[in-house]
Design an enzyme around this catalytic site. Structure first.
Site, PDB file in Angstrom:
ATOM      1  N   PRO A 228       0.845  -1.364   0.364  1.00 18.40           N
ATOM      2  CG  PRO A 228       0.015  -0.968   2.251  1.00 18.40           C
ATOM      3  CD  PRO A 228       0.323  -1.782   1.384  1.00 18.40           C
ATOM      4  CG  ASP A 251       2.249   1.487 -10.678  1.00 16.18           C
ATOM      5  OD1 ASP A 251       2.228   2.390  -8.649  1.00 16.18           O
ATOM      6  OD2 ASP A 251       1.672   0.767 -10.359  1.00 16.18           O
ATOM      7  CE  LYS A 271      -1.339   1.839 -16.470  1.00 13.07           C
ATOM      8  NZ  LYS A 271      -2.665   1.162 -17.333  1.00 13.07           N
ATOM      9  N   GLY A 302       1.707  -1.106  -7.243  1.00 16.45           N
ATOM     10  CA  GLY A 302       1.484  -0.549  -5.902  1.00 16.45           C
ATOM     11  C   GLY A 302      -0.321  -1.467  -5.938  1.00 16.45           C
ATOM     12  N   GLY A 303       0.243  -1.583  -4.006  1.00 22.87           N
ATOM     13  CA  GLY A 303      -0.690  -2.892  -3.152  1.00 22.87           C
ATOM     14  C   GLY A 303      -0.287  -4.289  -4.021  1.00 22.87           C
ATOM     15  CG  ASP A 304      -2.021  -8.767  -5.083  1.00 20.35           C
ATOM     16  OD1 ASP A 304      -1.007 -10.199  -4.313  1.00 20.35           O
ATOM     17  OD2 ASP A 304      -2.879  -8.825  -6.230  1.00 20.35           O
ATOM     18  CB  ILE A 307      -5.888  -6.410  -6.203  1.00 22.95           C
ATOM     19  CG1 ILE A 307      -5.518  -7.957  -6.170  1.00 22.95           C
ATOM     20  CG2 ILE A 307      -6.642  -5.652  -6.362  1.00 22.95           C
ATOM     21  CD1 ILE A 307      -6.271  -7.821  -4.061  1.00 22.95           C
ATOM     22  CB  THR A 332      -4.529  -6.048  -1.765  1.00 20.44           C
ATOM     23  OG1 THR A 332      -5.581  -5.355  -2.566  1.00 20.44           O
ATOM     24  CG2 THR A 332      -5.851  -6.372  -0.234  1.00 20.44           C
ATOM     25  CG  MET A 376      -8.370   3.697  -8.193  1.00 15.62           C
ATOM     26  SD  MET A 376      -7.432   2.435  -9.556  1.00 15.62           S
ATOM     27  CE  MET A 376      -8.209   0.938  -9.547  1.00 15.62           C
TER      28      MET A 376
END
Length: 715
Positions: A228, A251, A271, A302-304, A307, A332, A376
């Site tokens: 995260p 990213d 993005k 980022g995260g997993d 996902i 995640t 998001m």
């Protein structure tokens, strides 16, 4: 290898030349070859442009030959390989292209820019079609099939003005003179590559071709989850992959300060909403090119990575182009949020399911789960809340946590409810934002025992009539079927009770009825849809209503004077008509007196004058016709009782009351109370769940529903 290698390939001249090209690199290998027609060769009417062609259109028969022991290997144009490959087949060698471009073949060697508008261009590739449309949208693109020589001939014969063909194919066939120009747009990543396939675990065969194959010389791409945001939450495996990388594509959600001292080349491909530093197609190409150079590639997300991170898209792109891919999971954001807020995403008392949902879509979905986590979704929060409340029946007071930059030093959490979100009260929050919606969010300030959800099983009320702490899962569905109303009213047939049973009888005009009984708002709506004349001539009619909701519906329909019975049930209607009969009985002497006087008057003019004087009284006294529009489940109590009192009941089924086709099921263990609004909600509940739950408080609407509940509980 000492024995001859048995080779299978397609029978075109290009395919034969490709086989020779492969074995020129291995003069020490003896081989024998068989050729066959593939499914695609036999079925040239199948277009390759519209997605109807099977993925293995050119490889199926070759694979079967290997399985059946008729061949050891097959040699293919690498871009013809399906993805994924059959489970028992693998690529054992890959040979790079000497030319990866596309060329235009045209009559009179006209270049693309010289072709007149509307010219017909033949191609068998959606990628080529896309490139053409970008350069010359005024051209007509049609699918073309056949071997290379046949395609060129179709241009010469005038069936096409031009065709797009792989440059390497024309060169292999010695047809360079047919090239009008080499085209500038991107081609298939395996254009011109040759591949050898065999049964899995054919190590000896793989070793035989290894010296010239690039398959094991390419790099590997690792999709790595950064977590995260807090670098301390990286897994050990992820940290090792980052340290070992030659090149890292990262990213927006990555703390790039963590990468500062890493030896790898670092490329930002972030993005964000409204701005993409790199589009996904370009990122895919960059990963492929780096791997083709033999680099150890890390795609850091980022995260997993699996996902909401385009992981599957990148895996498919890379593996379909014969690049090895590893996936290293990360923590995640949803898990990090739960840890940060000390809130479990599930709870045995009120949440046995959790859904991770993308809020970054034009119309966000609302899954059937008790805890929802939206990634998001900052710009869609009001839409999400509106859908959950208005369509899904979620409770207004469902708690919501909105957290910015989970696990980072500047993390912020905002607390609200679905109702507040629906009303647009949480605007202009910082992003990236993650939303946690569900009763588990209430654990931030309450003990689990204090959270007592209530389940409502009736039809979905209007927003203004809902209770803030009720979850609505309708177990009755009202449908207005014209067939009911038209069959009975337009054919003019009604049921009449003769003391023993109901029979169809008589034509009628709806304005003939004096009394109109409405037991629900749905009867009002159905009748209004077909016979609004009843409501327009309301002064001549008596409107009987059960309950506030029905009365309100009549008022909205324009009926001012409504008699709402004292008991909100059918017994209240019957009691009212008993009193009406008493009133009529009390007026019987006057009626008899009028009729006697009419008989005594011999002059017709005097009779008419006297009749007109008493007409209103006579019509109201004599008109015992009752119109009773009702549901498909309504019992016969009202028409039976009223017929016995001397009234004629015109009984019409005007709407269906039934279990919805796809009712929403919930975990009953997670609700402390259940509200039943009618006997049918109880019956449908049992149909759906099998039985009434124990240790649950039941709330009923009206004495009839309560009596039915007690009957069910006492069985």
């Amino acid at each position: 290898m000492n024995k001859k290698i048995r080779v299978i390939a397609r029978g075109s001249r290009l395919s034969r030349l490709q086989v020779e090209e492969v074995f020129k690199n291995f003069p020490e290998l003896a081989y024998e070859i068989k050729y066959l027609e593939s499914y695609g060769d036999k079925n040239q009417q199948i277009s390759l442009l519209n997605g109807e062609a099977p993925a293995d259109i050119f490889t199926r028969e070759l694979d079967d030959a290997i399985r059946q022991g008729d061949a050891d290997i097959a040699i293919h144009s690498a871009k013809d390989l399906p993805y994924p490959l059959p489970e028992d087949i693998e690529v054992i060698a890959l040979f790079p292209a000497f030319d990866t471009t596309d060329s235009l073949v045209s009559r009179d060697h006209k270049k693309l820019a010289e072709l007149p508008a509307g010219s017909i261009i033949g191609t068998s590739s959606p990628l080529r079609k896309k490139g053409l449309n970008e350069l010359r949208p005024d051209l007509t693109i049609k699918g073309i099939r056949g071997c290379i020589e046949e395609r060129v001939q179709q241009v010469k014969d005038g069936k096409y003005d031009a065709a797009i063909i792989a440059t390497c194919a024309l060169k292999r066939l010695g047809m360079e003179d047919e090239i009008a120009e080499v085209l500038p747009f991107p081609t298939h990543p395996l254009q011109g590559f040759l591949a050898i396939t065999a049964l899995k675990e054919s190590q000896a065969l793989q070793q035989a071709f290894a010296s010239k194959s690039i398959l094991d010389k390419q790099g590997t791409v690792s999709l790595v989850g950064f977590g995260p945001g807090d670098p301390d939450l990286l897994t050990i495996k992820a940290a090792k992959a980052i340290d070992a990388a030659d090149i890292i594509f990262y990213d927006d959600l990555i703390d790039d300060s963590y990468l500062a001292d890493k030896k790898a080349e670092k490329i930002y491909v972030g993005k964000r909403a409204g701005y993409h530093h790199k589009e996904q197609a370009e990122i895919n190409r960059l990963l492929l090119e780096a791997a083709r150079e033999g680099k150890n590639v890390v795609r850091l997300k980022g995260g997993d990575p699996m996902i909401f991170a385009h992981g599957s898209e990148e895996i498919e792109y890379l593996e379909s182009n014969l690049i090895k891919v590893n996936v290293i999971p990360g923590i995640t954001t949803a898990s990090a949020l739960a840890a940060s807020q000390k809130i479990s995403l599930t709870h045995r008392d009120f949440s046995s399911s959790v859904a991770l949902v993308s809020g970054h879509t034009p119309q966000p979905v609302t899954p059937d789960a008790e805890t929802l986590v939206y990634y998001m979704g900052a710009k869609q929060l009001q839409t999400i809340a509106t859908q959950l409340i208005d369509k899904e029946g979620w409770a207004f007071n469902t708690p919501v946590l909105l957290t910015y930059n989970v696990s980072r030093p500047d993390e912020q959490t905002f607390e609200t409810t679905l109702w507040n979100l629906r009303n647009g009260e949480m605007q202009n929050l910082p992003t990236p934002l993650i939303a946690l919606i569900g009763n588990v969010a209430g654990l931030k300030h309450h003990q689990a025992s204090d959270i007592k959800p209530t389940l409502y099983t009736g039809t979905l009320p209007a927003i203004e009539k809902r209770k803030a702490d009720y979850t609505y899962t309708p177990l009755i569905e009202i449908s207005y079927h014209p067939s009911y109303f038209t069959k009975i009213l337009e054919d003019h047939y009604f049921e009449r009770y003769d003391g023993k049973s109901f029979t169809k009888y008589c034509e009628w005009d709806e304005s003939q009825a004096l009394y109109y009984i409405f037991t629900s708002q749905y009867g009002v709506h159905a009748t209004l849809d077909y016979y609004d004349l009843i409501f327009k001539e309301q002064e001549e009619h008596v409107f009987i209503s059960i309950g506030d909701t029905t009365t309100e519906a009549l008022h909205k329909a324009g009926v001012k004077n409504v008699i709402q019975v004292e008991q909100d049930n059918r017994y209240g209607v019957i009691e009212w008509f008993k009193k009406e009969k008493e009133r009529l009985d009390a007026e019987k002497p006057r009626y008899e007196q009028i009729m006697k006087k009419l008989d005594e008057l011999n002059d017709p003019d005097e009779q008419d004058a006297y009749y007109y004087k008493e007409e209103d009284f006579l019509q109201r006294y004599e008109n015992r016709l009752v119109f009773y529009p009702h549901s498909s489940l309504s019992p016969e109590d009202i028409p039976l009782a009223l017929q016995e009192l001397g009234f004629n009941v015109l009984s019409a089924v005007v709407y269906n009351n039934e279990l919805p086709k796809n009712p929403r099921r919930v975990n009953l263990n997670h609700f402390k109370r259940i509200v039943f609004t009618s006997p049918s909600t109880i019956d449908n509940f049992i149909k759906l769940y099998g039985k009434l739950p124990e240790n649950t408080e039941f709330i009923t609407r009206g004495p009839i529903t309560q009596a039915h509940l007690e009957e069910v509980l006492n069985k």
